[in-house]
Design a protein around this motif. Structure first.
Motif, PDB file in Angstrom:
ATOM      1  N   LYS A  56     -61.408  25.786  -1.124  1.00 13.84           N
ATOM      2  CA  LYS A  56     -60.863  26.239  -2.412  1.00 13.84           C
ATOM      3  C   LYS A  56     -59.988  27.461  -2.136  1.00 13.84           C
ATOM      4  N   TYR A  57     -58.712  27.231  -1.985  1.00 13.16           N
ATOM      5  CA  TYR A  57     -57.781  28.282  -1.553  1.00 13.16           C
ATOM      6  C   TYR A  57     -57.709  29.401  -2.580  1.00 13.16           C
ATOM      7  N   THR A  58     -57.945  30.603  -2.111  1.00 10.73           N
ATOM      8  CA  THR A  58     -58.063  31.745  -3.018  1.00 10.73           C
ATOM      9  C   THR A  58     -56.744  32.111  -3.686  1.00 10.73           C
ATOM     10  N   GLY A  59     -55.631  31.670  -3.105  1.00 11.43           N
ATOM     11  CA  GLY A  59     -54.338  32.077  -3.634  1.00 11.43           C
ATOM     12  C   GLY A  59     -53.734  31.157  -4.666  1.00 11.43           C
ATOM     13  N   ILE A  60     -54.436  30.109  -5.069  1.00  9.61           N
ATOM     14  CA  ILE A  60     -53.889  29.240  -6.108  1.00  9.61           C
ATOM     15  C   ILE A  60     -54.552  29.581  -7.447  1.00  9.61           C
ATOM     16  N   LEU A  66     -61.700  27.818 -10.970  1.00  6.54           N
ATOM     17  CA  LEU A  66     -62.198  26.743 -11.817  1.00  6.54           C
ATOM     18  C   LEU A  66     -62.614  25.505 -11.024  1.00  6.54           C
ATOM     19  N   LEU A  67     -62.179  25.423  -9.796  1.00  2.00           N
ATOM     20  CA  LEU A  67     -62.482  24.247  -8.990  1.00  2.00           C
ATOM     21  C   LEU A  67     -63.955  24.211  -8.606  1.00  2.00           C
ATOM     22  N   ILE A 123     -57.916  19.643  -5.113  1.00  4.07           N
ATOM     23  CA  ILE A 123     -57.456  19.780  -3.730  1.00  4.07           C
ATOM     24  C   ILE A 123     -57.598  18.414  -3.083  1.00  4.07           C
ATOM     25  N   SER A 124     -56.599  17.994  -2.355  1.00  2.90           N
ATOM     26  CA  SER A 124     -56.662  16.673  -1.730  1.00  2.90           C
ATOM     27  C   SER A 124     -56.256  16.731  -0.267  1.00  2.90           C
ATOM     28  N   LYS A 125     -56.929  15.927   0.537  1.00  5.61           N
ATOM     29  CA  LYS A 125     -56.539  15.700   1.929  1.00  5.61           C
ATOM     30  C   LYS A 125     -56.191  14.228   2.055  1.00  5.61           C
TER      31      LYS A 125
END
Length: 221
Positions: free
Chosen positions: A30-34, A39-40, A185-187
């Motif tokens: 869960k990238y802190t900068g988005i 909320l994720l 978030i998707s890979k």
């Protein structure tokens, strides 16, 4: 005899590479900068590992007829997952991502720059990517050890033993009031037996972007 020994060596190399690849492979965070990071939450409904984190609100997607697609952002936070990928390759992938997602969304929505009551705003952030490993990415599709491993992975729709991938964030807003409707978030990565996607440093990442774009449109129908 020499052929058998050679194949055995390839099998050993494949096994070794599988272990190294597993250690080096990155799961999304869960990238802190988005904006939607807080909320994720863990996506318990996803068993594929492709969408590990998500946020959803009840939405009637059918009422939305048009879409704004913001320029793709290349994530620069310390928790990015680009490894040693060059800035030029990041820019190349971001440009391809912009084009591919716009083309896919065009099949479902009218593109617009003027937000109305029926308009979505979609923000895409490229947060990580892994390039193919020259020669080995293709070789492990054919050697004994790699072939068996990739056959299983192909059936499970999971990553190849050695191959590239792409990681990104999608944030979907109501364009008029900027309310967040959905985020995840998707890979994404190609099928292990997609030989074409194993050739070229960025081919697997591009294939992952293709799959991600089509998957997004399917969710919004």
């Amino acid at each position: 005899m020499s052929f058998i020994l050679t194949m055995k060596r390839f099998g050993f190399v494949a096994l070794l590479c599988a272990l190294l690849s597993a250690c080096a492979s990155s799961d999304p965070v869960k990238y802190t900068g988005i904006d939607s990071a807080g909320l994720l939450s863990t996506n318990t409904g996803d068993r594929t590992g492709r969408v590990p984190f998500s946020y959803d609100q009840p939405v009637d997607w059918g009422r939305y007829r048009s879409v704004q697609v913001a320029p793709v952002i290349v994530y620069g936070g310390a928790d990015n997952q680009f490894g040693d990928m060059s800035d030029a390759d990041k820019a190349t992938l971001a440009s391809y991502m912009q084009q591919r997602f716009v083309d896919a969304l065009r099949q479902r929505f009218a593109l617009t720059q003027t937000p109305r009551d029926d308009t979505l705003l979609i923000r895409l952030t490229l947060t990580g990517a892994k390039t193919n490993t020259a020669v080995l990415s293709t070789l492990t599709r054919f050697d004994i050890g790699g072939g068996l491993y990739n056959a299983v992975q192909n059936a499970r729709d999971r990553e190849a033993m050695i191959g590239g991938s792409v990681i990104y964030a999608v944030e979907i807003y109501d364009a008029r009031d900027r309310k967040l409707l959905k985020a995840f978030i998707s890979k994404q990565y190609p099928k292990p037996w997609d030989i074409g996607a194993s050739m070229g440093a960025l081919s697997a990442s591009r294939a992952g972007i293709d799959k991600g774009a089509d998957a997004l449109v399917a969710q919004l129908r």
